[in-house]
Design a protein around this motif. Structure first.
Motif, PDB file in Angstrom:
ATOM      1  N   ALA A 197       0.838  -1.208   0.000  1.00  0.00           N
ATOM      2  CA  ALA A 197       0.000   0.000   0.000  1.00  0.00           C
ATOM      3  C   ALA A 197       0.872   1.257   0.000  1.00  0.00           C
ATOM      4  O   ALA A 197       0.598   2.216  -0.721  1.00  0.00           O
ATOM      5  CB  ALA A 197      -0.932  -0.005   1.210  1.00  0.00           C
ATOM      6  N   MET A 206      -1.408   4.142  -1.732  1.00  0.00           N
ATOM      7  CA  MET A 206      -2.843   3.977  -1.521  1.00  0.00           C
ATOM      8  C   MET A 206      -3.082   3.529  -0.082  1.00  0.00           C
ATOM      9  O   MET A 206      -2.182   3.014   0.575  1.00  0.00           O
ATOM     10  CB  MET A 206      -3.437   3.009  -2.555  1.00  0.00           C
ATOM     11  CG  MET A 206      -3.454   1.577  -2.228  1.00  0.00           C
ATOM     12  SD  MET A 206      -4.291   0.454  -3.409  1.00  0.00           S
ATOM     13  CE  MET A 206      -4.098   1.134  -4.987  1.00  0.00           C
ATOM     14  N   HIS A 207      -4.273   3.763   0.381  1.00  0.00           N
ATOM     15  CA  HIS A 207      -4.620   3.374   1.741  1.00  0.00           C
ATOM     16  C   HIS A 207      -4.650   1.853   1.844  1.00  0.00           C
ATOM     17  O   HIS A 207      -5.108   1.165   0.933  1.00  0.00           O
ATOM     18  CB  HIS A 207      -5.990   3.965   2.114  1.00  0.00           C
ATOM     19  CG  HIS A 207      -6.260   3.944   3.583  1.00  0.00           C
ATOM     20  ND1 HIS A 207      -6.704   2.810   4.224  1.00  0.00           N
ATOM     21  CD2 HIS A 207      -6.119   4.903   4.528  1.00  0.00           C
ATOM     22  CE1 HIS A 207      -6.843   3.063   5.511  1.00  0.00           C
ATOM     23  NE2 HIS A 207      -6.498   4.342   5.724  1.00  0.00           N
ATOM     24  N   ARG A 208      -4.152   1.331   2.964  1.00  0.00           N
ATOM     25  CA  ARG A 208      -4.085  -0.117   3.153  1.00  0.00           C
ATOM     26  C   ARG A 208      -5.450  -0.779   3.051  1.00  0.00           C
ATOM     27  O   ARG A 208      -5.594  -1.833   2.436  1.00  0.00           O
ATOM     28  CB  ARG A 208      -3.445  -0.432   4.507  1.00  0.00           C
ATOM     29  CG  ARG A 208      -3.216  -1.916   4.733  1.00  0.00           C
ATOM     30  CD  ARG A 208      -2.594  -2.208   6.080  1.00  0.00           C
ATOM     31  NE  ARG A 208      -3.277  -1.573   7.194  1.00  0.00           N
ATOM     32  CZ  ARG A 208      -4.399  -2.035   7.762  1.00  0.00           C
ATOM     33  NH1 ARG A 208      -4.961  -3.130   7.300  1.00  0.00           N
ATOM     34  NH2 ARG A 208      -4.953  -1.393   8.767  1.00  0.00           N
ATOM     35  N   ARG A 209      -6.486  -0.162   3.608  1.00  0.00           N
ATOM     36  CA  ARG A 209      -7.830  -0.762   3.548  1.00  0.00           C
ATOM     37  C   ARG A 209      -8.365  -0.789   2.120  1.00  0.00           C
ATOM     38  O   ARG A 209      -9.043  -1.734   1.727  1.00  0.00           O
ATOM     39  CB  ARG A 209      -8.787  -0.016   4.466  1.00  0.00           C
ATOM     40  CG  ARG A 209      -8.508  -0.326   5.912  1.00  0.00           C
ATOM     41  CD  ARG A 209      -9.585   0.219   6.789  1.00  0.00           C
ATOM     42  NE  ARG A 209      -9.274  -0.079   8.179  1.00  0.00           N
ATOM     43  CZ  ARG A 209      -9.718   0.633   9.183  1.00  0.00           C
ATOM     44  NH1 ARG A 209     -10.504   1.650   8.973  1.00  0.00           N
ATOM     45  NH2 ARG A 209      -9.386   0.294  10.411  1.00  0.00           N
ATOM     46  N   THR A 210      -8.057   0.236   1.353  1.00  0.00           N
ATOM     47  CA  THR A 210      -8.463   0.244  -0.064  1.00  0.00           C
ATOM     48  C   THR A 210      -7.788  -0.910  -0.796  1.00  0.00           C
ATOM     49  O   THR A 210      -8.417  -1.637  -1.571  1.00  0.00           O
ATOM     50  CB  THR A 210      -8.089   1.587  -0.722  1.00  0.00           C
ATOM     51  OG1 THR A 210      -8.717   2.646  -0.010  1.00  0.00           O
ATOM     52  CG2 THR A 210      -8.484   1.619  -2.188  1.00  0.00           C
ATOM     53  N   LEU A 211      -6.501  -1.077  -0.532  1.00  0.00           N
ATOM     54  CA  LEU A 211      -5.764  -2.185  -1.151  1.00  0.00           C
ATOM     55  C   LEU A 211      -6.350  -3.525  -0.722  1.00  0.00           C
ATOM     56  O   LEU A 211      -6.526  -4.421  -1.562  1.00  0.00           O
ATOM     57  CB  LEU A 211      -4.283  -2.101  -0.785  1.00  0.00           C
ATOM     58  CG  LEU A 211      -3.397  -3.229  -1.328  1.00  0.00           C
ATOM     59  CD1 LEU A 211      -3.429  -3.238  -2.856  1.00  0.00           C
ATOM     60  CD2 LEU A 211      -1.984  -3.080  -0.815  1.00  0.00           C
ATOM     61  N   GLN A 212      -6.690  -3.673   0.541  1.00  0.00           N
ATOM     62  CA  GLN A 212      -7.280  -4.926   1.009  1.00  0.00           C
ATOM     63  C   GLN A 212      -8.591  -5.222   0.304  1.00  0.00           C
ATOM     64  O   GLN A 212      -8.864  -6.368  -0.058  1.00  0.00           O
ATOM     65  CB  GLN A 212      -7.495  -4.881   2.524  1.00  0.00           C
ATOM     66  CG  GLN A 212      -6.211  -5.003   3.311  1.00  0.00           C
ATOM     67  CD  GLN A 212      -6.421  -4.826   4.795  1.00  0.00           C
ATOM     68  OE1 GLN A 212      -7.207  -3.979   5.229  1.00  0.00           O
ATOM     69  NE2 GLN A 212      -5.711  -5.618   5.591  1.00  0.00           N
ATOM     70  N   ARG A 213      -9.412  -4.194   0.075  1.00  0.00           N
ATOM     71  CA  ARG A 213     -10.681  -4.402  -0.648  1.00  0.00           C
ATOM     72  C   ARG A 213     -10.422  -4.857  -2.085  1.00  0.00           C
ATOM     73  O   ARG A 213     -11.097  -5.739  -2.597  1.00  0.00           O
ATOM     74  CB  ARG A 213     -11.511  -3.123  -0.640  1.00  0.00           C
ATOM     75  CG  ARG A 213     -12.284  -2.895   0.635  1.00  0.00           C
ATOM     76  CD  ARG A 213     -13.327  -1.814   0.413  1.00  0.00           C
ATOM     77  NE  ARG A 213     -13.453  -0.779   1.394  1.00  0.00           N
ATOM     78  CZ  ARG A 213     -12.571   0.137   1.777  1.00  0.00           C
ATOM     79  NH1 ARG A 213     -11.408   0.173   1.266  1.00  0.00           N
ATOM     80  NH2 ARG A 213     -12.821   1.038   2.675  1.00  0.00           N
ATOM     81  N   ILE A 214      -9.451  -4.222  -2.729  1.00  0.00           N
ATOM     82  CA  ILE A 214      -9.112  -4.596  -4.112  1.00  0.00           C
ATOM     83  C   ILE A 214      -8.621  -6.037  -4.163  1.00  0.00           C
ATOM     84  O   ILE A 214      -9.026  -6.816  -5.027  1.00  0.00           O
ATOM     85  CB  ILE A 214      -8.050  -3.635  -4.692  1.00  0.00           C
ATOM     86  CG1 ILE A 214      -8.651  -2.243  -4.875  1.00  0.00           C
ATOM     87  CG2 ILE A 214      -7.485  -4.165  -6.009  1.00  0.00           C
ATOM     88  CD1 ILE A 214      -7.623  -1.165  -5.189  1.00  0.00           C
ATOM     89  N   LYS A 239     -11.243  -8.951  -3.958  1.00  0.00           N
ATOM     90  CA  LYS A 239     -12.104  -9.220  -5.126  1.00  0.00           C
ATOM     91  C   LYS A 239     -11.412 -10.148  -6.101  1.00  0.00           C
ATOM     92  O   LYS A 239     -10.185 -10.261  -6.136  1.00  0.00           O
ATOM     93  CB  LYS A 239     -12.437  -7.903  -5.840  1.00  0.00           C
ATOM     94  CG  LYS A 239     -13.264  -6.956  -5.008  1.00  0.00           C
ATOM     95  CD  LYS A 239     -13.516  -5.682  -5.777  1.00  0.00           C
ATOM     96  CE  LYS A 239     -14.295  -4.682  -4.955  1.00  0.00           C
ATOM     97  NZ  LYS A 239     -14.460  -3.415  -5.670  1.00  0.00           N
TER      98      LYS A 239
END
Length: 175
Positions: free
Chosen positions: A155, A160-168, A171
């Motif tokens: 991240a 990018m934000h770690r939580r955004t990366l985790q969501r990506i 998927k």
């Protein structure tokens, strides 16, 4: 018909065998290798007219295989395949002796067009190129792998934000 000897080097056994069978149906005599070491050994004996080499193999870089093919079969036309495309590796592949650089999954016809392109002739663009979402996904996966599967470091490097990366990452990969 003149023999068209083709060396294929990829560590994904299923892909390697499938591509080998497809190329045989298109008239090539194939030699398959699943590692850098095996690819270099077979480059010495295959006397290949063509080669299709994966860039990232479990035991090293496909660039070493490209150099070996170039050494033992100087006139061979080599296409580099990779699931992790970037400009630096494309330039390195061409400098090592590859005539083209294709992103996986590459269509058999795209590979054949790249192998058969001559001189200044450029192969036609792929019929089904990767979508922008797929390219983004592949890039994120590559950085994640290079960061030894460390989500926070990935991240940070991708800004990018770690939580955004985790969501990506949660998927499924886009097509």
């Amino acid at each position: 018909m003149e023999d068209k000897r083709l060396l294929i080097v990829d560590d994904d056994e299923i892909f390697l065998n499938r591509l080998g069978r497809s190329m045989e149906r298109k008239g090539f005599l194939t030699t398959l290798a699943g590692s850098v070491r095996e690819g270099i050994e077979k480059a010495q004996s295959a006397n290949a007219d063509y080669a299709v080499v994966d860039l990232r193999l479990e035991d090293g870089s496909g660039l070493d295989v490209v150099e070996a093919v170039r050494k033992y079969s100087p006139d061979a036309r080599i296409v580099m395949l990779t699931g992790y495309g970037n400009i630096a590796s494309a330039v390195a592949a061409v400098k090592a002796g590859a005539v083209d650089y294709l992103a996986k999954p590459a269509d058999v016809d795209d590979i054949i067009n790249a192998l058969n392109a001559t001189g200044n002739e450029k192969p036609a663009p792929p019929e089904n190129p990767m979508s922008a979402d797929r390219v983004r996904w592949e890039h994120i996966q590559r950085v994640y792998e290079l960061c030894n599967h460390n989500m926070s470091e990935t991240a940070r490097r991708l800004n990018m934000h770690r939580r955004t990366l985790q969501r990506i990452m949660a998927k499924r990969s886009p097509q």
